[in-house]
Scaffold this motif. Structure first.
Motif, PDB file in Angstrom:
ATOM      1  N   GLN A 130      -7.124  11.835   4.196  1.00  0.00           N
ATOM      2  CA  GLN A 130      -7.326  10.415   3.906  1.00  0.00           C
ATOM      3  C   GLN A 130      -7.403   9.583   5.185  1.00  0.00           C
ATOM      4  OE1 GLN A 130      -4.851   8.673   0.844  1.00  0.00           O
ATOM      5  NE2 GLN A 130      -4.954   6.646   1.780  1.00  0.00           N
ATOM      6  N   MET A 131      -6.591   9.939   6.195  1.00  0.00           N
ATOM      7  CA  MET A 131      -6.623   9.159   7.427  1.00  0.00           C
ATOM      8  C   MET A 131      -7.987   9.241   8.100  1.00  0.00           C
ATOM      9  SD  MET A 131      -2.912   9.368   9.302  1.00  0.00           S
ATOM     10  CE  MET A 131      -2.729  11.140   9.220  1.00  0.00           C
ATOM     11  N   GLU A 132      -8.567  10.428   8.119  1.00  0.00           N
ATOM     12  CA  GLU A 132      -9.886  10.569   8.734  1.00  0.00           C
ATOM     13  C   GLU A 132     -10.943   9.840   7.911  1.00  0.00           C
ATOM     14  OE1 GLU A 132     -10.874  14.598   9.604  1.00  0.00           O
ATOM     15  OE2 GLU A 132      -9.459  14.730  11.282  1.00  0.00           O
ATOM     16  N   GLU A 133     -10.768   9.784   6.603  1.00  0.00           N
ATOM     17  CA  GLU A 133     -11.696   9.012   5.774  1.00  0.00           C
ATOM     18  C   GLU A 133     -11.639   7.525   6.129  1.00  0.00           C
ATOM     19  OE1 GLU A 133     -10.703   9.791   1.739  1.00  0.00           O
ATOM     20  OE2 GLU A 133     -11.551  11.829   1.728  1.00  0.00           O
TER      21      GLU A 133
ATOM     22  N   VAL B 280      -4.175   3.615  16.888  1.00  0.00           N
ATOM     23  CA  VAL B 280      -5.166   3.332  15.843  1.00  0.00           C
ATOM     24  C   VAL B 280      -6.473   2.864  16.472  1.00  0.00           C
ATOM     25  CG1 VAL B 280      -5.744   1.677  14.024  1.00  0.00           C
ATOM     26  CG2 VAL B 280      -3.572   2.899  13.946  1.00  0.00           C
ATOM     27  N   VAL B 281      -6.382   1.951  17.422  1.00  0.00           N
ATOM     28  CA  VAL B 281      -7.590   1.436  18.087  1.00  0.00           C
ATOM     29  C   VAL B 281      -8.328   2.565  18.799  1.00  0.00           C
ATOM     30  CG1 VAL B 281      -8.426  -0.090  19.914  1.00  0.00           C
ATOM     31  CG2 VAL B 281      -6.661  -0.897  18.326  1.00  0.00           C
ATOM     32  N   ASN B 282      -7.591   3.419  19.499  1.00  0.00           N
ATOM     33  CA  ASN B 282      -8.237   4.518  20.231  1.00  0.00           C
ATOM     34  C   ASN B 282      -8.907   5.512  19.297  1.00  0.00           C
ATOM     35  OD1 ASN B 282      -7.512   3.482  22.728  1.00  0.00           O
ATOM     36  ND2 ASN B 282      -5.610   4.660  22.848  1.00  0.00           N
ATOM     37  N   ARG B 283      -8.261   5.818  18.189  1.00  0.00           N
ATOM     38  CA  ARG B 283      -8.853   6.778  17.243  1.00  0.00           C
ATOM     39  C   ARG B 283     -10.140   6.218  16.636  1.00  0.00           C
ATOM     40  NH1 ARG B 283      -5.049  10.452  14.920  1.00  0.00           N
ATOM     41  NH2 ARG B 283      -6.657  11.099  13.441  1.00  0.00           N
ATOM     42  N   ILE B 284     -10.126   4.949  16.264  1.00  0.00           N
ATOM     43  CA  ILE B 284     -11.323   4.352  15.675  1.00  0.00           C
ATOM     44  C   ILE B 284     -12.457   4.302  16.691  1.00  0.00           C
ATOM     45  CG2 ILE B 284     -12.295   2.210  14.732  1.00  0.00           C
ATOM     46  CD1 ILE B 284      -9.570   1.667  13.454  1.00  0.00           C
TER      47      ILE B 284
ATOM     48  N   VAL C 250       0.853  -1.196   0.000  1.00  0.00           N
ATOM     49  CA  VAL C 250       0.000   0.000   0.000  1.00  0.00           C
ATOM     50  C   VAL C 250       0.882   1.236   0.000  1.00  0.00           C
ATOM     51  CG1 VAL C 250      -1.962  -1.090   1.172  1.00  0.00           C
ATOM     52  CG2 VAL C 250      -0.160   0.018   2.521  1.00  0.00           C
ATOM     53  N   GLN C 251       0.322   2.326  -0.481  1.00  0.00           N
ATOM     54  CA  GLN C 251       0.975   3.634  -0.381  1.00  0.00           C
ATOM     55  C   GLN C 251       0.443   4.319   0.870  1.00  0.00           C
ATOM     56  OE1 GLN C 251       3.323   5.020  -2.092  1.00  0.00           O
ATOM     57  NE2 GLN C 251       3.423   4.020  -4.085  1.00  0.00           N
ATOM     58  N   SER C 252       1.344   4.704   1.754  1.00  0.00           N
ATOM     59  CA  SER C 252       0.918   5.368   2.987  1.00  0.00           C
ATOM     60  C   SER C 252       1.941   6.404   3.395  1.00  0.00           C
ATOM     61  CB  SER C 252       0.733   4.347   4.116  1.00  0.00           C
ATOM     62  OG  SER C 252       1.966   3.726   4.425  1.00  0.00           O
ATOM     63  N   GLY C 253       1.450   7.447   4.051  1.00  0.00           N
ATOM     64  CA  GLY C 253       2.340   8.527   4.471  1.00  0.00           C
ATOM     65  C   GLY C 253       2.920   8.336   5.857  1.00  0.00           C
ATOM     66  N   SER C 254       2.485   7.303   6.580  1.00  0.00           N
ATOM     67  CA  SER C 254       2.976   7.071   7.937  1.00  0.00           C
ATOM     68  C   SER C 254       2.649   5.648   8.351  1.00  0.00           C
ATOM     69  CB  SER C 254       2.335   8.057   8.926  1.00  0.00           C
ATOM     70  OG  SER C 254       0.943   7.826   9.016  1.00  0.00           O
ATOM     71  N   SER C 255       3.298   5.202   9.413  1.00  0.00           N
ATOM     72  CA  SER C 255       2.986   3.870   9.933  1.00  0.00           C
ATOM     73  C   SER C 255       1.568   3.840  10.490  1.00  0.00           C
ATOM     74  CB  SER C 255       3.989   3.482  11.017  1.00  0.00           C
ATOM     75  OG  SER C 255       3.963   4.424  12.085  1.00  0.00           O
ATOM     76  N   PHE C 256       1.111   4.960  11.060  1.00  0.00           N
ATOM     77  CA  PHE C 256      -0.253   5.045  11.582  1.00  0.00           C
ATOM     78  C   PHE C 256      -1.264   4.820  10.464  1.00  0.00           C
ATOM     79  CE2 PHE C 256      -4.111   7.426  12.488  1.00  0.00           C
ATOM     80  CZ  PHE C 256      -4.423   7.010  13.769  1.00  0.00           C
ATOM     81  N   GLU C 257      -1.042   5.466   9.332  1.00  0.00           N
ATOM     82  CA  GLU C 257      -1.969   5.304   8.208  1.00  0.00           C
ATOM     83  C   GLU C 257      -1.947   3.866   7.689  1.00  0.00           C
ATOM     84  OE1 GLU C 257      -3.029   7.377   3.894  1.00  0.00           O
ATOM     85  OE2 GLU C 257      -1.192   7.932   4.955  1.00  0.00           O
ATOM     86  N   ALA C 258      -0.764   3.265   7.649  1.00  0.00           N
ATOM     87  CA  ALA C 258      -0.664   1.879   7.179  1.00  0.00           C
ATOM     88  C   ALA C 258      -1.422   0.934   8.114  1.00  0.00           C
ATOM     89  CB  ALA C 258       0.800   1.470   7.076  1.00  0.00           C
ATOM     90  N   GLU C 259      -1.293   1.144   9.418  1.00  0.00           N
ATOM     91  CA  GLU C 259      -2.031   0.314  10.383  1.00  0.00           C
ATOM     92  C   GLU C 259      -3.538   0.488  10.199  1.00  0.00           C
ATOM     93  OE1 GLU C 259      -0.902  -1.857  12.497  1.00  0.00           O
ATOM     94  OE2 GLU C 259       1.195  -1.394  12.927  1.00  0.00           O
ATOM     95  N   LEU C 260      -3.966   1.720   9.949  1.00  0.00           N
ATOM     96  CA  LEU C 260      -5.383   1.978   9.685  1.00  0.00           C
ATOM     97  C   LEU C 260      -5.870   1.216   8.454  1.00  0.00           C
ATOM     98  CD1 LEU C 260      -6.029   5.814  10.224  1.00  0.00           C
ATOM     99  CD2 LEU C 260      -7.269   3.923  11.306  1.00  0.00           C
ATOM    100  N   MET C 261      -5.071   1.232   7.411  1.00  0.00           N
ATOM    101  CA  MET C 261      -5.454   0.549   6.176  1.00  0.00           C
ATOM    102  C   MET C 261      -5.572  -0.956   6.384  1.00  0.00           C
ATOM    103  SD  MET C 261      -3.067   2.800   3.568  1.00  0.00           S
ATOM    104  CE  MET C 261      -3.762   2.250   2.012  1.00  0.00           C
ATOM    105  N   ALA C 262      -4.708  -1.506   7.231  1.00  0.00           N
ATOM    106  CA  ALA C 262      -4.794  -2.936   7.524  1.00  0.00           C
ATOM    107  C   ALA C 262      -6.104  -3.261   8.244  1.00  0.00           C
ATOM    108  CB  ALA C 262      -3.597  -3.362   8.376  1.00  0.00           C
ATOM    109  N   VAL C 263      -6.500  -2.410   9.197  1.00  0.00           N
ATOM    110  CA  VAL C 263      -7.757  -2.628   9.921  1.00  0.00           C
ATOM    111  C   VAL C 263      -8.944  -2.528   8.961  1.00  0.00           C
ATOM    112  CG1 VAL C 263      -9.300  -1.681  11.680  1.00  0.00           C
ATOM    113  CG2 VAL C 263      -6.852  -1.868  12.142  1.00  0.00           C
TER     114      VAL C 263
END
Length: 242
Positions: A145-148, A130-134, A93-106
């Motif tokens: 994109q992360m908020e999306e 990631v869990v707390n934000r979701i 995947v293309q991601s701007g951060s490890s946080f975004e990549a973890e989100l995409m996996a979820v």
């Protein structure tokens, strides 16, 4: 002297033993757990992957982010209440951060679980943020994109199913972490693993028996040796754990 004749003994009445009661033997289960003498002792801190409650499946997700090229790999592993492999996935995947990549996996894990008709799901990620934000962030209008992605994950959580998203320690996420390093290709197409790669066999066995994994996320030499012995004995008995 006349001989004394003893009267003959009364006829012997033979009473046979009653026939044995037939024993109903249930058919063997689809999954045969390892014999008790093969279960390994716990040898570490007590942190390990835990099986989901009866009737649930557990989805573990992880991501590996490369800072120099903003390209990541994501993966997930789904197992049933006995720890048996149901499916896995991995992708670039293309991601701007490890946080975004973890989100995409979820997000990908939730989508696959829903599309496959699973309705009692526990999803675990080793990214606590990631869990707390979701679970906690309120988003009315996504600004990036992360908020999306967060909003999309929250949308899956509000559907008609029992879906719980929770944090796990890295030691409990070993299989998903290993699968991020086992990509089917360098393309960005999602690959679904209906059967686990052989390279994960020892990790899945360690998870099934509750073997603790060191914090650095790798089995030590003694653990690997014990698991290899156990694997050979299980295969010799035609017992499968994944």
């Amino acid at each position: 002297m006349n001989p004394i004749f003893l009267p003959p003994p009364p006829p012997f009445s033979f009473i046979p033993f009653p026939p044995p009661i037939p024993i109903s033997v249930p058919p063997p289960p689809l999954y045969c757990p390892p014999p008790p003498h093969l279960i390994l002792p716990t040898i570490s801190t007590g942190i390990h992957w835990n099986k989901p409650p009866p009737g649930f499946v557990k989805l573990n997700t992880d991501a590996s982010y490369k800072y120099n090229c903003q390209r990541s790999s994501i993966a997930g592993v789904c197992r049933d209440e006995d720890g048996i492999w149901m499916f896995g996935f991995s992708s670039r995947v293309q991601s701007g951060s490890s946080f975004e990549a973890e989100l995409m996996a979820v997000r990908e894990a939730l989508k696959l679980a829903w599309d496959k008709g699973l309705r009692r799901v526990i999803l675990e990620s080793d990214s606590e943020s990631v869990v707390n934000r979701i679970r906690n962030q309120t988003i009315r209008q996504p600004k990036n994109q992360m908020e999306e992605i967060i909003l999309e994950c929250q949308g899956y959580g509000s559907r008609a199913w029992s879906c719980f998203i929770q944090h796990t320690r890295r030691e409990g996420n070993f299989a998903a972490d290993a699968l991020t390093k086992k990509l089917a290709s360098e393309s960005f197409d999602l690959h679904v693993w209906n059967h686990p790669p052989e390279s994960l066999s020892l990790i899945l066995l360690a998870d099934m028996i509750g073997m603790e994994v060191p914090r650095h996320g790798a089995l030590d030499k003694n653990q690997i040796a014990q698991l290899k012995v156990m694997k050979r004995e299980l295969l010799a008995r035609n017992l499968h754990w994944y």
